[in-house]
Scaffold this motif. Structure first.
Motif, short mmCIF file in Angstrom:
data_model
loop_
_atom_site.label_atom_id
_atom_site.label_comp_id
_atom_site.label_asym_id
_atom_site.label_seq_id
_atom_site.Cartn_x
_atom_site.Cartn_y
_atom_site.Cartn_z
N LEU A 76 -4.06 7.20 1.11
CA LEU A 76 -3.53 5.88 0.39
C LEU A 76 -3.76 6.55 -0.93
O LEU A 76 -4.39 6.92 -1.55
N ALA A 106 -3.79 6.30 7.40
CA ALA A 106 -3.76 6.95 5.22
C ALA A 106 -4.66 6.79 4.70
O ALA A 106 -5.71 7.15 4.35
N ALA A 107 -5.61 5.68 5.54
CA ALA A 107 -7.11 5.70 4.53
C ALA A 107 -8.14 6.49 5.31
O ALA A 107 -8.71 6.81 4.87
N ALA A 143 -1.89 -2.20 12.19
CA ALA A 143 -1.85 -0.83 11.06
C ALA A 143 -2.19 0.21 10.64
O ALA A 143 -2.25 0.67 10.27
N GLU A 194 -0.90 3.39 10.80
CA GLU A 194 -0.18 3.69 9.56
C GLU A 194 -1.09 4.36 8.41
O GLU A 194 -1.34 4.73 7.88
N LEU A 195 -0.98 2.73 8.31
CA LEU A 195 -2.12 2.38 7.01
C LEU A 195 -3.73 2.94 7.49
O LEU A 195 -4.45 3.54 6.74
N ILE A 206 1.33 5.79 0.47
CA ILE A 206 0.86 6.22 0.87
C ILE A 206 1.68 8.15 -0.13
O ILE A 206 2.70 8.24 -0.12
N PRO A 255 0.92 -1.50 0.07
CA PRO A 255 -0.33 -0.43 -0.14
C PRO A 255 0.90 1.34 -0.09
O PRO A 255 1.53 1.27 1.04
N GLN A 262 -6.62 -5.43 6.25
CA GLN A 262 -5.18 -4.79 6.36
C GLN A 262 -4.23 -3.57 7.03
O GLN A 262 -3.23 -3.77 6.84
N PHE A 263 -5.73 -3.32 7.18
CA PHE A 263 -5.22 -1.52 7.84
C PHE A 263 -6.20 -1.40 9.06
O PHE A 263 -6.75 -0.99 9.02
#
Length: 791
Positions: free
Chosen positions: A579, A619-620, A613, A615-616, A573, A571, A607-608
């Motif tokens: 994302l 970002a999402a 996770a 950081e992901l 950023i 993924p 996954q997020f």
């Protein structure tokens, strides 16, 4: 005197709300299809309008489709695959898109459409002006009711579609002896004939024929097509019954029970040699010899064990006493109605029971209810989110067996998809693009901007894995394994290294229905390696590898999947902390687009996660906020997806805001989801989102009340399911969990997160050893079949 009145001219006394709060109710007949209420048994569906002098009950049968068995593949597609890839990697997206549109789509490049079957038309001979009108749909009984007075006589209709007997039942009655007189007829928008073999019996027969002008997203296909029949049998108590002129006339009866049977010649996606008369004969023969009370009792015995598995209480608002359409209007004006949100949740479960039963077709874009010969988007199975969203509530909302029709569709698409994989791409395994129909078309259709997306089958495989994750059925996993393996095999063959980083990517593909602006200022959809593809394929490879390990099979294949998974793009950023939807940070052609495909890893994927996770997940959130700032979420199903996103981000206030937005902006008077027009996916996505705010289990633990809105600060639920084989009840007060009950069906270890410090014991009061790795986290071993109390 026959009353032919406008529904809105009915004089209705101020009606009291029904005693059952699981009821949709109205004080006037439906003036259009989107106000009628649905009933269904998974195979036969009906929309009940509830007119007084005249009434229409519109009938669907789940195999009534246009077209006939057909091979949609295009032999020239493979020749152009390397040419398209060459242009994409050279940055000539427009050239690649032209080649796809001209040479790589299916034949034809449109699939077929779901069709209406028939209408039951009732004309009543009433004396006096109508009053005290009420029309309702009782979700707890799956019965639609119409009642009103004419003069001093009360007339009542009860309508349900029974899975036990496979027919639709219409019960007509009055509280005065001999007061019931009416005419009943069958009609169809297709070419048809009607005959009257007996005084109480009508038979409608027809055959789908190609329309002179093809409308909407329906491919041109020559006939002949499916043959179909609808049978009407009237059993009256008292009075007289006669037939003639294509109708049945009942005079001066006390009650009448109408039995409606229907069927088509569809046997499977390769065979339309079935006998619709045989279906009607068997179902009619079984039903007409039963009393109405026995028919209703069998219907309830089938339906209620499914529906009553789950209950939900979120409290009531000031509008709880109003008819359903007026409650919606109040929410549109800014009122808060937690009880309406709970009703919407249970309506989603009701609809899934009504339109998805083992042995039948899965819920399509309109569930199973459609009155148009050219329905929006063909009322097909759109597999770039909509078909999958229909089944988001199946497992968590305790309707796991209703997932089976989707699994059957996946089986069929795996068969036709092997041919598509080979002919279009020279690959092993099977592939499904963004749409399929009853003939199980799997090719790219509808143009490159929608259809050039080879990842629909991979997403469908998530549902196979989820069914195992919730229920732990090893035999089911043994059935699912070869389908998942072949879906993975396709991508092992199809993925190619992109030139910049050497990552393995899909090419060609698109980010579903969205476009980016190329460096030369053009808009393009066709690309390599959109984020959603990599997320779905990473998930597919992971789950298939895990399935191989659990089953103890094909370790070498699992190793190859693990190696390929490590080469997928991570993924990415972008400069705003968001994302990226594509491999490069392109300008978005439509920043407020309804699809939010790059957020798949937040929901339905895992996954997020906010702890695994962060950081992901952050970002999402940025991506979601940016999309919403530009007007995203303007369709009903998109808004429903957003509810699930906010639930996974554990933001209860955003959940509440978007539930209210779904009700206020994207819900029709009969509570159907509005794209616009009507699409049922938002109903199911909204129900799943409400469940997701109360219970989550995707991150290796069970989270209770992870995204509880303040407006739902006191309430309870019963019967929701969690991955790992758990069924849960919970109660909360002032926003804090007070008690939970957990039933372990598999005996797995349970890790539980809540918003309060808790302890655990068995249902019989015996203490249970547990660890507390965090202040609000419990971890304890369970025994299969044992029930535990959390306090």
């Amino acid at each position: 005197m026959i009353m032919l009145m406008s529904p809105m001219l009915l004089l209705c006394a101020l009606a009291a709300p029904p005693a059952n709060d699981l009821t949709l109710w109205y004080t006037h007949p439906a003036s259009e299809w989107n106000e009628a209420v649905p009933v269904g048994n998974g195979r036969l569906g009906a929309m009940v309008f509830g007119g007084v002098g005249e009434d229409r009950i519109q009938i669907n049968e789940d195999t009534m489709w246009s077209g006939h068995p057909h091979d949609y593949t295009n032999p020239e597609a493979l020749e152009y695959l390397p040419k398209v890839r060459e242009r994409i990697f050279a940055g000539d997206f427009a050239g690649a898109q032209r080649l796809v549109d001209k040479h790589m789509l299916g034949n034809p490049n449109r699939l077929q459409a779901y069709q209406p079957l028939a209408d039951l038309l009732l004309t009543f001979n009433h004396e006096g002006e109508p009053s005290d009108y009420r029309r309702s749909l009782d979700l707890d009984r799956a019965v639609a009711t119409v009642s009103y007075k004419c003069g001093n006589t009360t007339f009542t209709r009860e309508i349900f579609s029974t899975a036990d007997d496979g027919v639709i039942i219409v019960r007509l009655s009055s509280d005065a002896p001999g007061a019931l007189s009416f005419e009943a007829a069958l009609s169809s928008p297709h070419m048809h004939s009607v005959n009257c073999p007996r005084s109480n019996h009508l038979i409608l027969q027809g055959e789908w024929t190609p329309p002179e002008k093809v409308e909407g997203l329906m491919g041109k296909m020559d006939g002949p097509g499916l043959r179909f029949e609808a049978w009407l049998t009237v059993v009256a108590d008292g009075g007289s019954v006669k037939s003639g002129g294509g109708k049945i006339t009942v005079e001066s009866a006390d009650t009448a029970t109408l039995v409606i049977a229907a069927g088509t010649s569809y046997k499977n996606f390769n065979d339309i040699s079935g006998d619709p008369a045989d279906i009607c004969r068997k179902t009619t023969g079984g039903a007409v010899h039963k009393t109405y009370q026995d028919l209703l009792a069998a219907h309830l015995a089938d339906y209620q064990p499914l529906f009553r598995r789950v209950s939900l209480d979120l409290g009531d608002g000031p509008s709880a006493h109003l008819p359903t359409n007026e409650r919606l209007k109040a929410v549109q004006l800014g009122a808060d109605d937690p009880g309406l949100a709970a009703l919407y949740f249970q309506y989603g479960r009701y609809l899934l029971i009504a339109c998805s039963r083992p042995g039948g077709q899965p819920a399509n874009l309109q569930g199973m209810w459609n009155d148009s010969m050219a329905p929006p988007w063909g009322s097909k199975w759109t597999t770039n989110i909509n078909a999958e969203m229909n089944y988001w509530p199946a497992e968590v909302c305790n309707l796991a067996e209703l997932h089976q029709p989707l699994f059957d569709l996946i089986d069929g698409c795996a068969q036709t998809g092997r041919r598509t994989a080979s002919i279009h791409y020279g690959c092993r395994g099977w592939v499904l693009h963004h749409n399929t129909d009853i003939w199980r078309g799997t090719v790219p259709v509808d143009g490159s901007g929608s259809g050039m997306w080879p990842t629909g089958g991979a997403w469908m495989c998530r549902h196979l894995w989820e069914h195992y994750a919730y229920g732990g059925d090893r035999r089911f996993l043994e059935h699912a394994w070869p389908i998942m393996k072949e879906a993975s095999l396709f991508f092992l063959d199809f993925l190619v290294p992109e030139p910049k980083h050497g990552w393995l990517v899909t090419c060609p593909s698109i980010s579903p229905e969205n476009k980016f602006v190329t460096p030369d200022g053009r808009k393009s959809a066709v690309c390599a390696g959109p984020a959603m593809d990599s997320l779905i394929i990473r998930e597919l490879f992971t789950n298939t590898s895990r399935a191989a390990e659990i089953l103890g099979v094909d370790a070498e294949f699992a190793r190859r999947l693990d190696e390929a998974r490590a080469k997928l793009p991570p993924p990415l950023i972008g400069s705003h902390g968001q994302l990226l939807e594509w491999l490069e940070e392109y300008e978005e052609a439509e920043p407020g687009h309804r699809h939010m495909s790059h957020l798949y890893g937040l929901y339905p994927g895992d996954q997020f996660t906010v702890r695994g996770a962060p950081e992901l997940a952050k970002a999402a959130r940025v991506s979601l906020e940016r999309r919403l700032e530009q007007g995203g979420g303007h369709t009903g199903w998109s808004r429903a997806w957003i509810i699930n996103f906010w639930a996974r981000l554990e933001d209860g206030e955003k959940v509440h805001e978007n539930v209210n937005a779904l009700l206020a902006k994207s819900t029709l008077p009969n509570l159907f989801d509005n794209h616009p027009p009507f699409q049922i996916d938002g109903n199911f996505g909204g129900a799943a989102g409400i469940a997701e705010s109360l219970l989550q289990s995707h991150a290796g633990e069970i989270a209770l009340l992870p995204a509880l809105p303040r407006a739902w600060n006191t309430g309870r639920f019963k019967g929701l399911r969690a991955r790992g084989g758990f069924e849960l009840d919970a109660e909360w007060k002032d926003g804090r969990l007070t008690r939970a009950i957990i039933k372990s069906t598999l005996g797995n270890s349970c890790r539980l997160r809540s918003n309060a410090a808790l302890a655990v014991k068995t249902i019989s009061g015996e203490p249970t050893e547990f660890q507390r790795p965090e202040d609000t986290v419990l971890q304890f071993s369970t025994q299969r079949g044992q029930t535990y109390v959390i306090e």
